[in-house]
Design a protein around this motif. Structure first.
Motif, PDB file in Angstrom:
ATOM      1  N   THR A 129       0.864  -0.894  -1.490  1.00  0.00           N
ATOM      2  CA  THR A 129       1.820  -0.037  -0.777  1.00  0.00           C
ATOM      3  C   THR A 129       1.715   1.400  -1.259  1.00  0.00           C
ATOM      4  OG1 THR A 129       3.324  -1.927  -0.566  1.00  0.00           O
ATOM      5  CG2 THR A 129       4.244   0.268  -0.198  1.00  0.00           C
ATOM      6  N   ARG A 130       1.559   1.583  -2.567  1.00  0.00           N
ATOM      7  CA  ARG A 130       1.429   2.935  -3.116  1.00  0.00           C
ATOM      8  C   ARG A 130       0.164   3.608  -2.607  1.00  0.00           C
ATOM      9  NH1 ARG A 130       2.032   2.469  -9.493  1.00  0.00           N
ATOM     10  NH2 ARG A 130       1.678   4.732  -9.263  1.00  0.00           N
TER      11      ARG A 130
ATOM     12  N   GLU B 131       2.749  -4.192  -5.056  1.00  0.00           N
ATOM     13  CA  GLU B 131       3.170  -2.869  -4.591  1.00  0.00           C
ATOM     14  C   GLU B 131       2.100  -1.812  -4.809  1.00  0.00           C
ATOM     15  OE1 GLU B 131       4.934  -3.557  -8.725  1.00  0.00           O
ATOM     16  OE2 GLU B 131       4.659  -4.663  -6.850  1.00  0.00           O
TER      17      GLU B 131
ATOM     18  N   ASP C 131       0.646   4.608   0.993  1.00  0.00           N
ATOM     19  CA  ASP C 131       1.579   5.730   1.093  1.00  0.00           C
ATOM     20  C   ASP C 131       0.981   7.046   0.611  1.00  0.00           C
ATOM     21  OD1 ASP C 131       3.530   4.122   2.153  1.00  0.00           O
ATOM     22  OD2 ASP C 131       4.509   3.709   0.229  1.00  0.00           O
TER      23      ASP C 131
END
Length: 292
Positions: free
Chosen positions: A73-74, A70, A77
């Motif tokens: 993903t962070r 993740e 984002d």
């Protein structure tokens, strides 16, 4: 007896030669493995750190206890990160196309035409290669920012590529010197003009050289930090990955796992491009400079 003795000596010499060959093979491959590890291990360290938790990053642990996928993903984002991707693709992609298209005719003329001032033109190209960009950055910035009102954009970096690049012209010219003149003469006899000869004969034979130039230019634009810092620093919407990564690192200076994840995302496209195009790249660089 003498024949048996000579046969024994020949067998011993053959064994010694095989032993030397095996030792040579082991030595060469050991050096190759050591060199490969020297280049690969830093990337492996960055990749593994990018998958660690914030508490484990930069500790003695070399392998993540839990794989933190993740983290990517962070990073994606993060506000502005995808915009940096888009700007970098625009800068590197469009800049590469403009550089290649504008450099090929110049290189072709310098390689295959005989005209007065040809040597002087080649000397000017080489002189431009030796000129550091920092020397002309002030007048160039004043022109693009004050006269053209393009400060805060990437266009001052992209538009000049439509007028050729000295290094690209030189590299292509050296490669085109390896193209036999007989092919060009045969095309002209068949009624082809210079433009058609360039498009139908020269370009298909110069694909490795063009690929090498395109890769060099793409890598340069993708990793360029100096240009975006000068022209686009005042407008975050025009930042590229190389410049935005510095801002990202400043905002996450204690989150080394996220910083490493962002670094992997920046490096991955360049590595993939080189991986799939390495054959053409190596061939183009190897054949360049055989003549001239």
């Amino acid at each position: 007896m003498a024949a048996t003795h000579r046969g024994g000596q020949a067998t011993t010499a053959a064994r010694a030669a095989r032993r030397r060959a095996v030792l040579h093979w082991i030595g060469v491959h050991a050096l190759a493995v050591a060199a490969a590890l020297f280049f690969v291990l830093p990337f492996v360290f960055v990749l593994l750190t990018s998958l660690m938790s914030d508490q484990q990053a930069l500790t003695r642990d070399l392998v993540p206890r839990t794989w933190q996928w993740e983290n990517y993903t962070r990073v994606l984002d993060t506000p502005g990160f995808l915009t940096w991707w888009r700007n970098t693709l625009l800068y590197a992609g469009l800049g590469t196309v403009l550089t290649v298209v504008s450099s090929i005719p110049v290189a072709y003329a310098l390689a295959k035409f005989r005209f007065r001032g040809r040597r002087l033109a080649m000397m000017l190209v080489i002189s431009m290669m030796m000129l550091p960009p920092q020397v002309i950055i002030i007048p160039m910035y004043l022109f693009w920012a004050k006269e053209m009102d393009l400060a805060g954009t990437l266009w001052p970096l992209i538009v000049p590529m439509a007028f050729g690049d000295a290094f690209s012209v030189f590299l292509l010219r050296q490669f085109l010197l390896t193209v036999p003149d007989e092919y060009l003469d045969a095309a002209r006899v068949d009624g082809c003009g210079e433009v058609r000869t360039l498009l139908r004969v020269v370009l298909p034979m110069a694909k490795p050289g063009i690929a090498a130039v395109a890769l060099f230019q793409f890598f340069y634009a993708w990793n360029d930090y100096f240009g975006p810092q000068i022209y686009a620093s005042e407008n975050p919407a025009a930042w590229t990955l190389s410049y935005g990564l510095e801002s990202f690192k400043g905002a996450h200076h204690t989150d080394w796992n996220l910083t490493m994840a962002a670094t992997v995302l920046v490096m991955a496209p360049v590595i993939l491009v080189f991986f799939f195009a390495q054959r053409a790249f190596v061939e183009g660089v190897t054949l360049t400079g055989v003549k001239g």
